[in-house]
Design an enzyme around this catalytic site. Sequence first.
Site, PDB file in Angstrom:
ATOM      1  N   GLU A 261       6.479  -4.056  10.484  1.00 35.59           N
ATOM      2  CA  GLU A 261       5.056  -4.497  11.358  1.00 35.59           C
ATOM      3  C   GLU A 261       6.426  -5.735  12.299  1.00 35.59           C
ATOM      4  OE1 GLU A 261       1.373  -5.835  10.968  1.00 35.59           O
ATOM      5  OE2 GLU A 261       2.170  -6.099   9.497  1.00 35.59           O
ATOM      6  N   ARG A 445      -0.526   0.158 -15.321  1.00 35.99           N
ATOM      7  CA  ARG A 445      -0.312   1.020 -16.782  1.00 35.99           C
ATOM      8  C   ARG A 445       0.169   0.793 -17.748  1.00 35.99           C
ATOM      9  NH1 ARG A 445       2.091   5.850 -13.307  1.00 35.99           N
ATOM     10  NH2 ARG A 445      -0.323   6.238 -12.373  1.00 35.99           N
TER      11      ARG A 445
END
Length: 513
Positions: A261, A445
Site C-alpha cells: 500500500e 491457538r
Amino acid sequence: MEQENKAKPTHKRSLIKSSVNAISEIGKLPPQAIDLEEAVLGAMLLEKNAVNDAIDILQPESFYKAEHQKIFSAILELFASSESIDILSVSEKLRKKGELQFVGGPGFIAQLTNRIASAAHIEYHARLISEKFILRSLIEVSSDVIKNAYDETQDVFNVLNEAEEGLFKIAEGNLKKSYSKVNDLVQEAMEEIEKASLNTDGVSGVPSGFTDLDRLTSGWQKSDMIVLAARPGMGKTAFVLSMAKNTAVQFGQGVAVFSLEMSSVQLVKRLMAMETGISSEKLRKGFTSQADWDQLHSRINALAEAPIFIDDTPALSIFELRAKCRRMKMQHDIQLVIIDYLQLMTAGSKGGNREQEISTISRSIKEIAKELSIPIIALSQLSRSVETRGGDKRPMLSDLRESGAIEQDADMVMFIYRPEYYGLVEDENGMPTEGIGEIIVAKHRNGSLDSVRLRFIKQLTKFDNLDSFDADDHSSGFSPNKEFEQSSDTITLGSKMNDENDFLTNTNEEVPF
C-alpha cells in the site's frame, strides 16, 4: 592378412564414431530408469506392503513410459478403494478403463513380476525414479526459460517469475517431508523448553517490544500465522512498524516488511519519526531548525543499522512472496515477516472468485511460515459491518473481510481498537480514551485470549507501552499524563473476549508514566 587385421580396428572405430554421431544428431535422451520402473510396478503387484512404501514417493507422472503411468494409476485407484492389488485385479481395472491393450495386454502385466524377486528395496528404487522425474521436470522448466529468454517480446521480470514459480512447483510436488519418531520430537521439545527457561522475561519467540503483549503471547512463535485486522485508519501500519522497529533496533532480529500500500520511503519516514521523536508532519514538510537537524542526526544511526528489509512491490503474488522470503531467510536470516496487507495480494492464478483467491493466499502464507519456521504477521481489513453496528463497535472474528479461511488458517487473530476513532471520549468506566489503543487477541491457538492496552501517539503515528514515557513526546504535543490527572488508581482492563463482567481492578497505585 596383416593389412586386413590392421584395418579391422580402424573400421570398428569408424562404426562407433558414426553411431555416436547418429545419437548426437537425434538428441539427448531424457533421464529415465525403465528397468527400475518395471521393478517397482512388479514389486507392488507381488506384495501389498510395497504399495504403502512407494505411494508417498511416486505419482503417475514420475514414470517415464506412458504405459507405466497407466498401470500405476490403476494401482492407485485400487488402493484408494481398499481393493486387492495383483496381476488379475490390475488387468481388470485397466480393461474397464479401456487401457489394457495400450499398456501391452495381460501378458505385459504378468511379466512385470518376473523382473524382481521381492519388494525389499522398493523404497530406494522409488526414490531413484522420483529423482529421474525431477531431472526431467527441471529440463522442461529450463527449456521454457531459455525459449522465453530469447523472446525479446517477453517481459524479463515475468520470465524470472515464471522460472521461480516452475522451480518451486517441482520442489513442492516432490520434496516431501518424512515422518519423525516421537522420541526425536520429545528431545527437540525438551531443548526448546530448556532454552525458554533461560529467558527471564518469559519471551520464547520473536519479541514485539510491547511488554504486556509479549507477556501474553511469549513472543511471536515459529511457524505461526498472525492476522492483525482493523478498519482503515485505525493504525494497523503504525502498530506493525512500531513493532518492527522494536524487534530490529532493540533486539537486533531481522524483520522483512512487504508493503503493498505504501512506498518504502514513506515507511522509512514513519520509522524515522518513531525513532527520533520528530513529528511525521515535520519530516514530511521539512524543517529549518538546527535543533531538529541535530536531533535527527543523533538518533537516526540505530535505525539506519537495524536489520529491517522493506519491499514495496505492488500487487505482490504469493509465488513472489515465497521466493523473496526464502532469499531473505537465506541471506539475512530474517526472524519475522510482515505483510501490509493481505487483501492487496494476488494468488497468481486465473479463475475462481475473490473469496477463493483470498483462501489460497491465506493458506499459502501459513505454508511459508511453516516452511521457513518463522512467524508471519499479515494485516487484514475488516468489513463495514463494524461501522453499522451499535454500541462501542468492538470488532469480532465474524468481521474479517472476504473469507472465513483467514480465521481458520491463522494461529492468532488480533484486532486494533481505538475508541476515540469513533468519537468515544470515555469508556464505560468513565476513563478518558484519548491516546489509548487496545490490542484484542480474539483467537490464540496456543494460548489465552485477552486484551492489551497501548499508548497511541498520533503525531508520531506510533504505538508504545502504556507505562513508557519519552520526554521528546512533549515536543510533539502529546502529554501522556493529562488524561489520568484526575485519578490516582492504576486501571487494569481484563479481556472482554473472556468475561465482560470482570472489567476493573484497582491497585491504589499511581499510574506509572
